[in-house]
Design an enzyme around this catalytic site. Structure first.
Site, PDB file in Angstrom:
ATOM      1  N   GLU A 159     -30.467 -24.815 -20.389  1.00 34.31           N
ATOM      2  CA  GLU A 159     -30.962 -25.686 -21.448  1.00 34.31           C
ATOM      3  C   GLU A 159     -31.604 -26.885 -20.775  1.00 34.31           C
ATOM      4  OE1 GLU A 159     -27.889 -25.858 -20.348  1.00 34.31           O
ATOM      5  OE2 GLU A 159     -27.789 -28.009 -19.909  1.00 34.31           O
ATOM      6  N   LYS A 162     -32.925 -33.315  -8.562  1.00 31.69           N
ATOM      7  CA  LYS A 162     -32.503 -32.063  -9.197  1.00 31.69           C
ATOM      8  C   LYS A 162     -33.004 -30.815  -8.463  1.00 31.69           C
ATOM      9  CE  LYS A 162     -31.439 -33.359 -13.930  1.00 31.69           C
ATOM     10  NZ  LYS A 162     -31.791 -34.797 -14.016  1.00 31.69           N
ATOM     11  N   SER A 175     -32.469 -41.879  -7.529  1.00 26.45           N
ATOM     12  CA  SER A 175     -32.428 -40.438  -7.829  1.00 26.45           C
ATOM     13  C   SER A 175     -33.768 -39.849  -8.253  1.00 26.45           C
ATOM     14  CB  SER A 175     -31.370 -40.166  -8.900  1.00 26.45           C
ATOM     15  OG  SER A 175     -31.596 -40.947 -10.054  1.00 26.45           O
TER      16      SER A 175
HETATM   17  C1  LIG Z   1     -30.955 -35.823 -14.539  1.00 28.06           C
HETATM   18  C2  LIG Z   1     -31.096 -37.089 -13.794  1.00 28.06           C
HETATM   19  C3  LIG Z   1     -29.984 -37.939 -13.557  1.00 28.06           C
HETATM   20  C4  LIG Z   1     -28.619 -37.685 -14.112  1.00 28.06           C
HETATM   21  O1  LIG Z   1     -27.960 -36.557 -13.617  1.00 28.06           O
HETATM   22  P1  LIG Z   1     -26.747 -36.636 -12.590  1.00 28.06           P
HETATM   23  O2  LIG Z   1     -26.217 -35.254 -12.610  1.00 28.06           O
HETATM   24  O3  LIG Z   1     -25.768 -37.641 -13.097  1.00 28.06           O
HETATM   25  O4  LIG Z   1     -27.306 -37.032 -11.276  1.00 28.06           O
HETATM   26  C5  LIG Z   1     -30.186 -39.079 -12.788  1.00 28.06           C
HETATM   27  N1  LIG Z   1     -31.409 -39.403 -12.306  1.00 28.06           N
HETATM   28  C6  LIG Z   1     -32.489 -38.626 -12.521  1.00 28.06           C
HETATM   29  C7  LIG Z   1     -33.798 -39.044 -11.965  1.00 28.06           C
HETATM   30  C8  LIG Z   1     -32.379 -37.445 -13.279  1.00 28.06           C
HETATM   31  O5  LIG Z   1     -33.458 -36.691 -13.493  1.00 28.06           O
END
Ligand SMILES: *Cc1c(COP(=O)(O)O)cnc(C)c1O
Length: 402
Positions: free
Chosen positions: A118, A96, A386
């Site tokens: 938010e 993010k 992610s």
């Molecule tokens: C917020 C988040 C997601 C989901 O958001 P996407 O916009 O679908 O990528 C996925 N993995 C992590 C670690 C997150 O913090």
């Protein structure tokens, strides 16, 4: 290195990806969105902006994030080779930060006085508060009272980082009410405020802009994989909530016909249980949500459905418009894994590789584990990891009685 030819011109000038996307907002907001789009199109061409973002990616976020071959996990499964793009190693622990930095720099360029957003579990809030602290711009995060009580570590971090936290007590006091509250604040002065959306969702230009900021993931990954293996992966998988980390890694591979792209959605307690999953692509249908046309999960009254996932970052009843388009175009396949599969993957990756993944990311790992079993040892699956699982460790330990 760039090969995004076929799909790169998307969206069109009105923000459409085929029938999806657009700006389904009242006229005065459309003006504000058009201003953001113009400013974005200007800075993305500017060398000083590109240079600043690139140096922040390198020196602040710690990019490029490595690709790690999960050898023990692959061997244990006995099938395809699983590789991890380590977005969990970024500063703040997830992907993010990539788009939050971009949004904060854009806000500063536009002379905005305040960045508003938010947050549900607090992940977007922490990443945005971090970027705003760095860029030196006031930041206001709206968060449901129920979530504030649940997500204590993230709440504390946001306070330390200096953002204004606005508790929202109306209604169910969770994410939906926080969105309403943040939006009301934004509407008070769209000239001086900017609403920083946390995924590839919402009205144009956000799906495009957030994708562009995140596309560094795939550009790095494609080059790294080619450099290391002299070939491309056979499969690239990513979890899909709104879809930002998935678009981030998919974009560089869209033009590579040999690479199968897979978006992994949360099946929660089962896609046959309404309200107990968030598998928007698998179960939903085209509709409208939050200023865009996209696939939506609806209840019997035609309202956005209640959703559930063990990973709070994935429980969204919509999905980005480009994903909606890519599903219809057949370029990306969307599959789902359950809470239980996610938990199993969370523990397997922790114990075979010493990497504790975010529960969101563990969905993509779970898909890779199930799929690897069906493939030969010379096939390669690249998973976008992610984020890291520190935030989920206590919850999982309690759930499993560790
Ligand atoms: C917020 C988040 C997601 C989901 O958001 P996407 O916009 O679908 O990528 C996925 N993995 C992590 C670690 C997150 O913090």
């Amino acid at each position: 290195m760039s090969n995004t030819l076929d799909f790169a011109p998307m969206p069109d000038a009105q923000g459409y990806f085929g029938p999806y996307g657009g700006q389904l907002v009242p006229p005065h907001l459309k003006q504000a969105m058009d201003d953001i789009n113009l400013a974005y199109e200007e800075i993305r061409q500017r060398e000083d902006f590109q240079h600043e973002l690139a140096s922040l990616f390198a020196d602040y976020v710690g990019r490029p994030s490595p690709i790690f071959h999960a050898r023990r996990l692959s061997e244990k499964l006995g099938g395809a080779q699983i590789h991890l793009k380590r977005e969990d190693l970024n500063h703040t622990g997830a992907h993010k930060i990539n788009h939050c930095l971009g949004e904060a720099l854009l806000a500063r360029f536009m002379g905005k006085k305040k960045v508003i957003a938010e947050t549900g579990a607090g992940q977007h809030g922490v990443a945005l508060a971090t970027a705003c602290a760095l860029v030196g711009i006031p930041c206001e995060i709206h968060m449901g009272q129920v979530d504030i009580e649940k997500e204590h570590p993230n709440v504390t971090k946001m306070k330390i980082l200096g953002c204004t936290l606005v508790p929202v007590t109306r209604g169910a006091a969770t994410l939906k009410e926080a969105v309403d509250s943040a939006f009301e604040e934004y509407l008070k002065d769209p000239q001086n405020f900017i609403y920083a959306i946390g995924s590839v969702v919402g009205p144009h230009p956000f799906p495009k802009m957030v994708r562009d900021f995140q596309s560094i993931i795939g550009r790095e990954a494609r080059e790294q994989f080619l450099g290391k293996h002299g070939r491309l992966p056979d499969h690239v998988a990513a979890c899909v909530g709104g879809g930002s980390n998935a678009m981030g890694i998919f974009t560089a591979f869209l033009g590579d016909a040999s690479v199968r792209l897979v978006g992994v959605e949360p099946a929660g307690e089962g896609i046959d249980k309404p309200g107990r999953h968030a598998a928007t692509m698998s179960v939903g249908k085209p509709g409208e949500l939050h200023g865009m046309a996209c696939y939506v999960l609806e209840d019997e009254q035609g309202n956005p459905a209640a959703v559930h996932s063990i990973a709070s970052g994935l429980d969204y009843p919509g999905v980005g418009p480009q994903h909606s388009y890519l599903k219809d175009a057949g370029r990306v396949v969307y599959q789902s894994v359950t809470d239980q599969q996610c938990l199993d993957a969370f523990m397997s990756l922790s114990r075979t590789e010493g990497i504790i993944p975010a529960l969101e990311s563990a969905h993509a790992v779970a898909w890779a584990m199930a799929t690897a079993l069906t493939l030969g040892k010379d096939e390669h699956i690249l998973v976008n990891l992610s984020g890291r699982g520190d935030k989920d460790a206590d919850y999982v330990a309690k759930l499993l009685g560790l």
